[in-house]
Each structure stands twice: as C-alpha cells, then as structure tokens.
Design an enzyme around this catalytic site. Structure first.
Site, PDB file in Angstrom:
ATOM      1  N   GLY A 689       0.824  -1.195   0.000  1.00 61.87           N
ATOM      2  CA  GLY A 689       0.000   0.000   0.000  1.00 61.87           C
ATOM      3  C   GLY A 689       0.857   1.241   0.000  1.00 61.87           C
ATOM      4  N   GLY A 692      -0.608   8.666   2.004  1.00 59.73           N
ATOM      5  CA  GLY A 692      -0.091  10.018   2.044  1.00 59.73           C
ATOM      6  C   GLY A 692       1.252  10.102   2.754  1.00 59.73           C
ATOM      7  CB  SER A 693       2.218   9.337   6.095  1.00 60.60           C
ATOM      8  OG  SER A 693       1.422   8.200   6.275  1.00 60.60           O
ATOM      9  N   GLY A 694       3.445   7.493   3.555  1.00 61.58           N
ATOM     10  CA  GLY A 694       4.539   6.595   3.222  1.00 61.58           C
ATOM     11  C   GLY A 694       4.052   5.310   2.584  1.00 61.58           C
ATOM     12  CB  VAL A 696       2.119  -0.152   4.014  1.00 59.47           C
ATOM     13  CG1 VAL A 696       2.019  -1.243   5.068  1.00 59.47           C
ATOM     14  CG2 VAL A 696       1.613   1.165   4.569  1.00 59.47           C
ATOM     15  CE  LYS A 710       1.560   4.256   7.871  1.00 59.46           C
ATOM     16  NZ  LYS A 710       0.785   5.265   8.616  1.00 59.46           N
ATOM     17  CG  ASP A 807      -7.263  10.353   7.781  1.00 54.96           C
ATOM     18  OD1 ASP A 807      -8.354  10.575   7.190  1.00 54.96           O
ATOM     19  OD2 ASP A 807      -6.220  10.042   7.189  1.00 54.96           O
TER      20      ASP A 807
END
Ligand SMILES: *[C@@H]1O[C@H](CO)[C@@H](O)[C@H](O)[C@H]1NC(C)=O
Ligand SMILES: *[C@@H]1O[C@H](CO)[C@@H](O)[C@H](O)[C@H]1NC(C)=O
Ligand SMILES: *[C@@H]1O[C@H](CO)[C@@H](O)[C@H](O)[C@H]1NC(C)=O
Length: 982
Positions: A689, A692-694, A696, A710, A807
């Site tokens: 996956g 937005g943040s990184g 996986v 992650k 979120d």
C-alpha cells in the site's frame, strides 16, 4: 455299514479337543506375546528381539520384559518400561489370563484407551501407563482386581469417571500431570484401601478438597499440588492417620491450617507452599514428631514461630513469604538435623540464634528481608556444610566472623543492605566455590585481597556502597567466569588494571571511586559488555575508539572524569540507551551521529566541545579566511565524491550498505526480531500500500511472523510529525481494537513503523475493493462497527489526554484474521490539550479525507472528538450501503451522507425532517441497503437501528452527535427504536 474313517475321525476330534489345546496351552502365551508385538507395537530399538518362537513349546519366561511364576512357569508380569516402543494400547496382552501386572511406562504409546479394550483385562492387578502420549477421556477400568493404576503424565482429559470410585481394592492411584479438567471428585473417598493418591498438575475446575478424603485412613501419600483447589483444608484431613507425605502446594487454599493436622503422627512432610492460608501456625503441630520437612512458604500466615515448633527435629523449615513476626527461637539452634532454613520476606525481629549451625548440618540459610538485628552467628558453618548465606535487607551489624573464612563449602553470599562493618576476613576473599559474592551497601572497609584470584567460579562480584579502598588488585583479572563487577561507591584508587579488559564481562560499574589512569583501549574481549559505568572517577586520557566497536554496549557513562581529546567518531556506531560523557575535558566537534537531542545532556559540561547543530553547544569556530575557500572547494569535491558513492550504494540497495548511519530503535512490545531482519524486505515487490505518509510493506520474517512496515520517506517536517504522532500515540495504547505498533526505528534518512500485520486488509478494501468475500453478511458488518466504535471510544474517553484520530475512514480500519477491526493510521492523531484559542501551524492544513470531514471543520478548522464521530458515522453508512463516501452515482456535489439523508427521508413514513430528533424506522430501506448482504428480516431491523445511529453521528451540528461511548452503547443495543408517532 460302518464308515471306515470313523475311527480316524474320532481320533481327530479327540486330538483337537484335548491334546491340541494342551500343547497350545504350553506355548500359547508365547504366541500371544509375539502376535501383540507384531500387530500392536513398534519396537524401533529392537528391545523385544528375543521374542521369537524357535521350538513349538517355546517358553517366553526368559524373554526380555517377561516374568513368570517360578512354580508353574506362567507369565505373570510384562514390564516394557522405557523400551522406546510406540503404538496404541496393546490390549492383546490381556489375553494372557495368568497376567497380573502390565507396565508400559515411559514409552511413546498414544491414542485413546477404550473401556471396551480394557474389559478383557479384568484379571490384572497392576496397570502402569505413566509417561506416554495417551489422549482422550479416561476409560472405565475393570474394578474386580485392580490394585495399582498409574496413568501419570499423559494427556488424558475430561472428568475422572465415576467408575473409578468402585475399584475397591485400589491401593495406588496416580493421575498426575494430565489434562483432566473436571473436579476432584468426592467418590474417590470410597477407595478406602488407597495408600497413594496422586492427582497433582491437572487443570481441574476450581473445587474444594472433598472432605470425604478423610475416609482414606490407609493413605500414606496425598499429592494434590497445582490442582486448583479452593476453600479451606477440610478438618477431616486429621483422619488420615497413616499419612507420611501431604502435598497441597500451589493451590488456592485459604483459611487456617487445621488443628486436626496434629493427629497425623506419621507425617514426615507437609508441603503447603503457594496457597492463601492465613492465621497462625497451630502450636499443636509440635505433636508431629516424625515431621522432617515443613514448608508453608508463600501464604499469608501471621504470628510467631512457636517455640515448640522450632524445637521439632526438622530437616527443612520454610516459612518464607508470609507475615510472620517476633523473634526466631534460640531453641532452633539445638536441632541436630536442620539442613535448610528459609525465613525470608517476613517481619522477624531480634537476633539470629547465636548457636545456629553449631549442631546442625546447615547448608542453606536465607533470612533476607526481615528486621533482624545483632551479629552474624559465629558457628553457622561449624559442621562444614554451609553453602548459602542469604541475609540481605536486615539491620545486621558487626563483622563477618573469622570462622566464615574457613567455610570452604560456601558458594552463594548475599549480605547486602545491612549495617555490617569492619574488614572482610582475608580468607573469606579466597573461598574457591564462591559463585556470587554480594556485600553491597554496608560499612565494610579495607581492600580487596589478592587471594580473590582463587574465585574461579565467581560470576558476580557486588561490593558497591561500602568504604573499600586501596587499589583494585590485578588478581581480579583471574576471575575467569565473572560477568558482573560492581565496585561503585567506594574509595578505590590507583589505576584500573588494564587486564580487566580480558574478562568476559557483561557489566562493569566502577562509578564514584577515586580511580585514575586510562580507560583500557584494547577491549576485544568485551563482546558481551552491555554496561560500562566509570562515572565520577579521575580517569584521564582519551576515550578509546575501540569502545565504539563493542557490539552489545547500550549503557555508557564516562561522566565526571578528566577525559580529554575528541569524541571518537566510532562511538556513533553504538546503539545506546544511556549515554553520558558530560563533565569531562573533551573538545572538538561532536560527531554528527550525536546530532540528536537525545544525546545533548550527555555532552554538557565539556566547555571545549562544539557542534554546528546541537543547540546549547557553541558552534565550531571557522577556519581562517585565507584557507577558507580552499577548504570549501576541497570539501565540495569531497562531498560530491561521497554523494556519488552514496548514490551508487543507495540505488543498489537502500539498506544493504554496511556502514549504516546510526539509528534509534524503540520496541513497544516484546518482539522476536530485530530491525535488521526487516531491512532486506523493504523492496518494491513487498509493497502492499502507498498512502499520504509513506509506503507499507508486508514483511515475512524468518520466525514465520508477518509484520506490516510503514516507511516514511525523508526527514521532512511532515514526516516527523507523522512519526511522532504515531509513536507517541500508539506507543502508549493497548486496546484490542487498535492496531499494535510493535517497534519503530528512526535513522537520519528514514522512519520505520512496524505493526502487526492485518491479514484481511482494510475495511475500505473489503467493502469497495474487488473482493467482498468475507464481508457479505450483516451480522459481521455490525460486529466490525461495534469493534471500531470501541477502539475510538477508548481513544476519546480512556486516554489521558484524550486522543482525536482526525482521519477516521474505512481504509484506516483494518481487519485481522478473524475479521475483527482495528483502528489504524494515527499519522494525523493529536492529543487534545486544553488550550484556549488553540490554532497552531499544523492546523492550517486541512486534515482528514474528503467525504469524511465534518462540515464544521471547513469553516472553524477546529477538531474535536465530535469530528471523529462524524467520520465514524460515514463509515457506518458505508457498512449499510456498501458505497464509498464519494460514489459517482450520488451526482453533483453529493456525498454519501447527503445521499442517504435524502433517500432515508423520502423512504421514511415520518414527515419529520429534523435528523437530530428521535428515532426513525424506515419502511422502505431496500434501495439504500447494500444488496450484497442479502439481509434477513431481523437483519433489516438492526440495519434500521444502525442507520439511525449513523444519521445521528453525521448530524450537521457537533453537539447533536452522540459521544463515541454512546455510539458503542447504541450499536450494542440491537432493538429497533419505537416508531415515532406521526
Ligand atoms: C532362553 O532359554 C532358552 C532355552 O531355555 C535359551 O536357548 C536362550 O538362550 C535363553 N535366552 C536368554 C536370553 O537367556
Ligand atoms: C501357579 O502358581 C501360583 C502359586 O504358586 C498359583 O497362584 C497359580 O494359580 C498357578 N497358576 C496356574 C496356571 O496353575
Ligand atoms: C499433550 O498436551 C500438551 C499440552 O497441551 C501438548 O503440548 C502436547 O502436544 C500434547 N501431546 C499429545 C501427544 O497430544
């Protein structure tokens, strides 16, 4: 006419009916044995190789494992113990009708034993199946002749069958170490012939010891350790007048020790340890003249040790871990048999008996953690047997008696935390069997004798917190097996013998002494050293760079010395939990590996250290202008070179390079792997996956465990915000519906977060992805809704301060193997600190995900728990409708909430438009409910209910939304609300 063959026939009939059986009866047992061996047993070791019939009348009497009656040569016993045989229960042996005893103990026999197979064994008197692999319920054993039944250490389960209560001749019953999980049955009180009754180590249901036990007046051994016994010890125990060994240890027995126990004149051993017994020791126990071992440790007993009990000629007296008070009777010292005395963790006061040990072959003395005063008894080792002196945490004073120096049997000494003083006897330093020598926190003085070199078995030397002085003798280097040395807080002076670096140490603590000279520089033997503490001495010279190569070092404290020179770059290779070089005379630039706030406090107090990055330290002075440009150009070239080399390595393998930058690892759980195992898996093919943040990654470790990793790229401020948020939030949370963060790891260029891997991906994928296989039915969806709601409710209501997820969406609710939900992705989570007018920088960026964001947020930019409630309402609507929050079919400017609200209104029988008032039941839900669910009528009722909750959650007005705690309650209450009156 006569048949000419009549005679022959008659002869044959006679022969078959008389003679043949006679022949067979001679060797029939051999045949049975061989047949059972061949058809029912495996004998991989060939133990039964001599079971061979070579002549028709072969006797089995000298075959391995067979015993015959000497008079008439019939088989009476088969003993195949520990032959390594396997197979099922060889019931065929029971066809030998003269057989009395069958022992198959200690083999690999398995399967269950059926009552039917045993029915042919009713002539047996002794059956021993202990230490095999039998499973299943206990069978009914024939009751006629059985006297000895040994079934210990198998995997028998279930209840003890009532038929056991009818084996009236039974003398020995051993069922210990099985998986029996019924109760200890009272019908066993019928077995009045029993001498041995052993049920220990079974997971019985909590039950009292039946008072019928008192019927077993011939009982000699009662072994019921770890049998989940509760309640009081029945007074009827006093009827077991033959009892020698009574072991009720490790149960939950409470109440007092019954007085009736004092009637058991034959008792040699009482094991009551690890129960909840209370009250005082009955003085009448002094009647138990045969008693040798008395252990009532780990209970809640109070009162004194009665003088009369102390006068019993016991071998061992264990009263530790209780609430005993008062003095230890001097009469204890006149016991000629005492070997073991354990009185620790009580509140005994007064002195130790002065003559203790004078007539006793004492080996083991532990009176630690009491309130004892006075001096150590001088005769403790008079009989030359003493091995252990454990007296720490008392108020003992005076010297160590000279006589202890002659006690060559001693191996374990713990005298710490007393008020002992004076010189340690010279010979005491050299007792060769010492493994553990602990004298810490007393007032001892003098120096360590060089005879310490004799302590070849010593593993731990702990003498901190005394007034020892002088040099540390070089002979300390002879302690080949020592792994821990703690000489801290004394007045040792002189130089540290450099040979100390040759010891295989794990901990070396010399802080707070007056040591001088250099720190050893060749330390290659210290491969297991985890802790090096030389703080507050007068060590000088440079810090040896070799310390940076110690692979296990995590604790390094060299503060408060006179160390000079630069901090070796090599130290940055260490992965330290504790780092302290403060208050020395170090100078120069701090290696960039220490450019982290974690290290600052460990660098202060060195006025000549500088760093371009670390705040309180002064920046490093520039080189003079004339050479500045040359240096700069050289530096640029150098950097370009380094850059291209790095680029080369990084493109080859992002984590493969050996000279890795230092990084910091935090494990939040006990994990069975290290970050280094993870690095090689962070390859594109393992990406599962990208968010937005990184990215996986799915990582399958050598151990078979799968984790999700992650990886947040770069060291941008956003990345650090996310990293901080996730580690701070998740690191302190334990909840079944919140994903577990196992470990995090941050380096200069990367941030890794390691989570437990969620087998079934996210709820979003399950609902809106290609496969919806596991998520068809409504009950499952409701279970997920409740679980996720519980996770959020925990964040809002049970965390201090409360945490807002910010979120919440179906993609951030993960599903484990059992499709149970776990809230994940705390990258935007924030703790709610109550600050008036809170409006910090991070807020200027819209947080959350389109379609889930509460309407008020757009104009207030204020986030509260109620924003999460709104988002959760959207998730509920997704579960009901199966549609995503922004499905194109909704049409222009419509999201799921609007669509459902309109659809729900138009299908409602109620004209009431306000979404925030009262419950609604919808007559016609069909066109919004996910058709893939195929809901039943009762499902529809629940769906209607949940739809009501979802609409409350997605109310436009934050105040009208229920709290998450309320949402959990509403979801769990599955009845549809009453119809709102029109
Ligand atoms: C058992 O006895 C038979 C004959 O009586 C003999 O031949 C054989 O060697 C004996 N076996 C053992 C193991 O003693
Ligand atoms: C063998 O002898 C014992 C006693 O000597 C006896 O109890 C048993 O019944 C006898 N067995 C047979 C088969 O004769
Ligand atoms: C017996 O039970 C133990 C504990 O439950 C288990 O580990 C073991 O595998 C079992 N053995 C057999 C043969 O069933």
């Amino acid at each position: 006419m006569r048949n000419p063959n009549f005679k022959t026939l008659l002869f044959l009939i006679l022969w078959f009916s008389f003679v043949l059986p006679l022949v067979i009866s001679i060797n029939g047992d051999s045949q049975i044995l061989v047949r059972v061996k061949d058809s029912q047993l495996n004998d991989p070791n060939g133990m039964l190789h001599d079971w061979v019939i070579s002549t028709p009348d072969q006797s089995p009497c000298n075959w391995t494992g067979i015993t015959c009656e000497t008079q008439n040569q019939t088989v009476v016993s088969i003993d195949l113990s520990v032959f390594g045989i396997s197979g099922g229960f060889p019931f065929g042996f029971c066809r030998i009708w003269t057989l009395r005893a069958l022992s198959l103990a200690g083999n690999f026999l398995n399967g269950s034993v059926s009552s039917q197979a045993l029915s042919s064994c009713s002539h047996l008197q002794e059956i021993n199946l202990s230490d095999n692999l039998f499973t299943g319920e206990l069978p009914n054993f024939p009751s006629e002749n059985l006297e000895v039944l040994q079934l210990s250490n198998n995997n028998f389960t279930g209840d003890i069958p009532p038929s056991f209560g009818q084996i009236h001749a039974l003398k020995v019953l051993q069922l210990g170490g099985n998986l029996l999980n019924g109760k200890v049955p009272s019908f066993l009180g019928n077995l009045t012939e029993l001498t041995h009754f052993e049920l220990g180590y079974n997971p019985f249901k909590a039950s009292p010891l039946p008072s019928e036990i008192g019927n077993l007046s011939k009982l000699e051994v009662l072994w019921l350790t770890k049998s989940n016994l509760v309640g009081a010890i029945p007074a009827s125990i006093g009827n077991l007048v033959s009892l020698k060994n009574l072991d009720l240890s490790s149960n939950f027995l409470s109440g007092k020790i019954p007085e009736s126990l004092s009637r058991l004149k034959n008792l040699e051993q009482i094991e009551f340890y690890e129960n909840q017994l209370s009250g005082e020791l009955p003085e009448s126990l002094a009647n138990l003249k045969a008693l040798l071992r008395f252990d009532v440790s780990q209970n809640s007993l109070t009162g004194k040790l009665p003088e009369k009990i102390a006068a019993l000629p016991l071998e061992s007296l264990n009263l530790n871990d209780n609430y005993f008070t008062g003095e230890i009777p001097e009469v204890l010292a006149s016991n000629q048999y005492l070997v073991q005395l354990k009185l620790f963790n009580n509140s005994f006061t007064g002195k130790l008996p002065y003559n203790l040990g004078k007539v006793s072959p004492l080996e083991d003395l532990d009176v630690s953690t009491n309130n004892l005063t006075g001096e150590l008894p001088p005769f403790l080792c008079y009989k030359k047997k003493l091995q252990r002196i454990v007296v720490f945490k008392n108020q003992l004073s005076g010297n160590i008696p000279e006589s202890y120096g002659e006690c060559h049997t001693l191996n374990y000494i713990r005298m710490g935390d007393n008020a002992l003083s004076g010189l340690v006897p010279e010979k005491f330093w050299g007792l060769p069997l010492f493994q553990f020598l602990e004298l810490e926190n007393n007032h001892f003085e003098g120096s360590i004798s060089p005879v310490i070199s004799a302590l070849q078995k010593l593993t731990s030397l702990r003498i901190s917190g005394n007034n020892f002085s002088g040099e540390i003798p070089e002979e300390i280097c002879w302690l080949e097996n020592v792994t821990q040395i703690n000489l801290s807080q004394n007045r040792f002076s002189g130089e540290l013998p450099l040979c100390i670096a040759d010891l295989k140490l794990q901990k070396l603590d010399l802080q707070d002494n007056e040591l001088t000279g250099k720190i050893p520089s060749s330390v290659s033997s210290w491969t297991e050293l985890t802790e090096l503490n030389l703080a507050r001495n007068r060590f000088s010279g440079e810090i040896p760079p070799a310390l940076g190569s110690l692979p296990a070092l995590t604790y390094l404290d060299l503060s408060g010395n006179l160390l000079s020179g630069k901090i070796p770059e090599d130290l940055t290779k260490l992965r330290l939990n504790q780092f302290n070089l403060s208050d020395n005379k170090l100078n120069g630039k701090v290696p960039s590996g220490f450019d982290h706030e974690f290290f600052i406090s460990g660098l202060l107090g060195n006025p000549d250290l500088c760093s371009p990055n670390l705040q309180p330290l002064p920046p490093c002075a520039r080189t003079r202008p004339s050479t500045y440009y040359v240096v700069a150009i050289l530096a640029i070239c150098f950097l370009l070179l380094i850059g291209s080399v790095l680029w080369f390595y990084r493109t080859r393998s992002k984590f493969g390079s050996k000279t890795r930058r230092p990084y910091k690892v935090t494990a939040f759980q006990r994990v069975g792997f290290s970050e280094e195992e993870i690095f090689p898996f962070l390859k594109d093919e393992n990406i599962i996956g990208t968010g937005g943040s990184g990215r996986v990654y799915k990582v399958k470790l050598k151990t078979g465990q799968t984790v999700a990793v992650k990886r947040l790229w770069g060291v941008k401020p956003e990345t650090d915000t996310v990293f901080k948020s996730e580690t701070e939030t998740l690191g302190r949370i334990r909840h079944g519906n919140i994903v577990k963060l196992l470990m995090c790891c941050s380096g200069e260029e990367f941030r890794l977060l390691v989570y437990e891997y969620m087998e079934n991906g996210s709820l979003g994928d399950a609902l809106h992805g290609d496969k919806c296989a596991g998520l068809i039915d409504w009950p499952r969806r409701l279970t997920i809704a409740i679980g996720a709601a519980q996770g959020l409710a925990y964040l809002h209501h049970d965390c201090m301060p409360a945490i807002v997820h910010r979120d919440v969406k179906s993609n951030n609710i993960l599903l484990d193997e059992e499709m149970m939900p776990r809230v994940a992705d705390f990258g935007l989570a924030k703790t709610l600190q109550i600050k008036v007018g809170d409006c910090d920088g991070a807020m200027s960026r819209i947080v959350g995900t389109h379609g889930y964001i509460a309407p008020e947020y757009v104009y207030t930019l204020k986030v509260t728990e109620k924003s999460d409630v709104y988002s959760f309402g959207v998730v509920l609507l997704e579960l009901i409708t199966g549609k995503g929050p922004n499905d194109p079919s909704f049409g222009e400017n419509k999201d799921l909430v609007k669509w459902v609200t309109e659809a729900a209104l138009s299908s409602s029988s109620s004209a009431d438009g306000g979404m925030d008032s009262g419950e609604k039941c919808f007559r016609n839900l069909a066109h919004i409910v996910d058709p893939r669910m195929n809901p039943s009528a009762s499902d529809m009722k629940e769906i209607e209910k949940v739809l009501n909750v979802a609409l409350k959650c997605t109310s436009a007005f934050p105040l009208s939304r229920p709290s998450m705690r309320k949402v959990v309650e509403l979801l769990k209450d599955q009845r549809c609300g009453q119809l709102v009156a029109v």
